[in-house]
Design an enzyme around this catalytic site. Structure first.
Site, short mmCIF file in Angstrom:
data_model
loop_
_atom_site.label_atom_id
_atom_site.label_comp_id
_atom_site.label_asym_id
_atom_site.label_seq_id
_atom_site.Cartn_x
_atom_site.Cartn_y
_atom_site.Cartn_z
N TYR A 195 57.17 42.10 -60.24
CA TYR A 195 55.72 41.43 -59.84
C TYR A 195 55.05 41.83 -59.39
O TYR A 195 53.94 42.20 -58.58
CB TYR A 195 56.20 39.62 -59.76
CG TYR A 195 56.87 39.66 -61.06
CD1 TYR A 195 56.95 40.40 -62.24
CD2 TYR A 195 56.83 38.10 -61.58
CE1 TYR A 195 56.71 39.76 -63.26
CE2 TYR A 195 56.87 37.68 -62.28
CZ TYR A 195 57.41 38.40 -64.04
OH TYR A 195 57.45 38.25 -64.88
N LYS A 241 70.06 42.12 -65.87
CA LYS A 241 71.05 43.44 -66.83
C LYS A 241 71.66 45.17 -66.10
O LYS A 241 71.10 46.21 -65.86
CB LYS A 241 69.62 43.97 -66.72
CG LYS A 241 68.90 44.60 -68.37
CD LYS A 241 69.83 44.11 -70.35
CE LYS A 241 69.50 44.99 -70.88
NZ LYS A 241 70.09 44.71 -71.90
N ASP A 263 69.59 38.66 -72.09
CA ASP A 263 69.42 39.58 -73.53
C ASP A 263 70.81 38.29 -73.96
O ASP A 263 70.19 37.54 -74.98
CB ASP A 263 69.96 40.12 -74.28
CG ASP A 263 70.37 41.91 -73.73
OD1 ASP A 263 71.40 41.29 -72.47
OD2 ASP A 263 70.72 43.01 -74.44
N ASP A 307 60.93 34.15 -64.21
CA ASP A 307 59.84 33.81 -65.33
C ASP A 307 60.48 33.48 -66.67
O ASP A 307 59.97 32.68 -67.27
CB ASP A 307 59.10 35.02 -64.92
CG ASP A 307 58.02 34.88 -65.22
OD1 ASP A 307 57.48 33.25 -65.16
OD2 ASP A 307 57.08 35.04 -65.46
N ASP A 325 60.36 29.59 -68.78
CA ASP A 325 60.24 29.09 -69.68
C ASP A 325 60.40 28.38 -71.36
O ASP A 325 60.58 28.01 -71.69
CB ASP A 325 58.73 30.08 -69.99
CG ASP A 325 57.82 30.07 -69.83
OD1 ASP A 325 57.41 29.05 -68.23
OD2 ASP A 325 56.21 30.01 -69.63
#
Ligand code: NAD
Length: 362
Positions: A141, A186, A219, A243, A247
């Site tokens: 970001y 990851k 994942d 992020d 959620d």
């Protein structure tokens, strides 16, 4: 204890839920013999309208000088043009940067009385108590961005120091809780994730040998969060994965209106806010759920002021209000919920009935 709390109501339902939360903090202060002062400052859309700046210098200064910051929400349709040069969300990013906040804590603890509000089967949710720690100021970001007619790119980079400080915060929390930390990355694909994994393993080995550490690919974590959420205690991850996963995790609790958050750094001042946005569709109607903002105050008392007993009181009072089925529309069946003010009043009554009175101890 004396404490100065900067309140940034912001936009939409922000002023409604922060007013409710401040009324609860005033009750806690009175009952426990503390002296809290509250000063209000502009941020977000309202600050653009009034000052032409989503984070006026006076707001940042007031926050830096306060003991803690309570924020409502920013944004709304009036300021949502994606091509606009000045946007409300810039105020929030600048505030996090200005206060040096790098760890975002989001507890997820579905309440037994609200299990049916979640899309997940209730038997999977009983006993779930997760703390997600998201890195807040690094990663993709904030990396360099390019765009031309042939394509675009976003750079993802992390320094060892950026990883160390957020991972240490997560290990400390795990140590205070059930002693189990899961680091999400990851590492099978990304170099930044391989660094993240190496640094986390080293910190665990050298400084937190008493905390059980596991590494899980993002994942797989996206599936596990929904299929076996009860197994997790503290989860730490980088900015973008955090992020998305936070959620996803919010769905376990049924409503955005129940989830608080804290953003912490090395400094004293923390930022506390509900995870929901400004909810323009219900703003001004007095029907927003204030519990997330009120629970954010519990985090404020615990993490910025060290008032654990008072924080527990607020959490128990919200539990009590939910047990008594004091639901706003987002939780009530058929839109027959109570008002924001009535929900806050129910929490205050719980505090008055069940919470310790400092004057009686003297
Ligand atoms: P939102 O969280 O504002 O609302 C999503 C849905 O949840 C809406 O239907 C809303 O009515 C409901 N909801 C949210 N909070 C609630 C509460 N306390 N009680 C009852 N219902 C509640 O998300 P959105 O609609 O995607 O975004 C609206 C605006 O908020 C946008 O401008 C967005 O950029 C901004 N936003 C701000 C923050 C923040 O300030 N931290 C976070 C997310 C979104």
């Amino acid at each position: 204890m004396r404490a100065e709390i900067a309140v940034l109501p912001g936009d939409g339902i922000g002023p409604e839920v922060t007013a409710a939360a401040v009324s609860v903090l005033r009750t806690v202060a009175r009952r426990h013999g503390h002296d809290f002062t509250f000063t209000e400052h502009d941020i977000g859309g309202i600050a653009i309208d009034r000052h032409g700046d989503p984070l006026p210098a006076a707001t940042l200064r007031a926050c830096q000088q306060a003991d803690a910051v309570l924020l409502g929400a920013v944004g709304g349709p009036k300021w949502s043009d994606p091509n606009a040069k000045i946007r409300p969300e810039q105020g929030l990013l600048a505030l996090r940067r200005g206060l040096g906040l790098f760890a975002n804590l989001r507890p997820v603890r579905p309440h037994p009385a609200a299990l049916n509000a979640s899309p997940i089967k209730p038997h999977l949710l009983t006993g779930v108590d997760i703390m997600v720690v998201r890195e807040l100021t690094g990663g993709i970001y904030f990396g360099d961005k390019t765009r031309d007619e042939r394509g675009a790119s976003d750079l993802c980079s992390y320094s060892v120091t950026e990883i160390e400080r957020v991972v240490r915060s997560a290990f400390r929390l795990a140590r205070q809780r059930r002693g189990y930390l899961v680091s999400v990355d990851k590492a099978n694909v990304l170099e930044t994730s391989r660094l993240w994994r190496d640094v986390t393993a080293r910190i665990g080995r050298e400084e937190f040998a008493d905390v059980k550490l596991e590494h899980v690919l993002v994942d797989a974590m996206a599936m596990h969060l929904l299929s076996r959420p009860r197994e997790y205690d503290v989860i730490v991850t980088e900015n973008m994965f955090g992020d998305i996963l936070t959620d996803e995790a919010s769905m376990l609790a049924g409503s955005l209106g129940l989830l608080p958050s804290a953003s912490l750094g090395d400094g004293r001042v923390g930022l506390y806010e509900p995870i929901h946005g400004s909810a323009p569709d219900i703003a001004g109607k007095g029907i927003a759920n204030p519990y997330a903002a009120i629970l954010s105050c519990a985090m404020l008392l615990r993490h910025s002021l060290g008032l654990d007993e008072e924080a527990d009181c607020i959490e128990r009072a919200v539990d009590g209000a939910l047990n008594a089925q004091v639901f706003t529309n987002d939780l009530a069946a058929g839109g027959r919920g109570v008002s924001t003010q009535a929900a806050a009043q129910a929490v205050i009554e719980q505090l008055n009935e069940h919470c310790y009175v400092a004057e009686l101890r003297d």
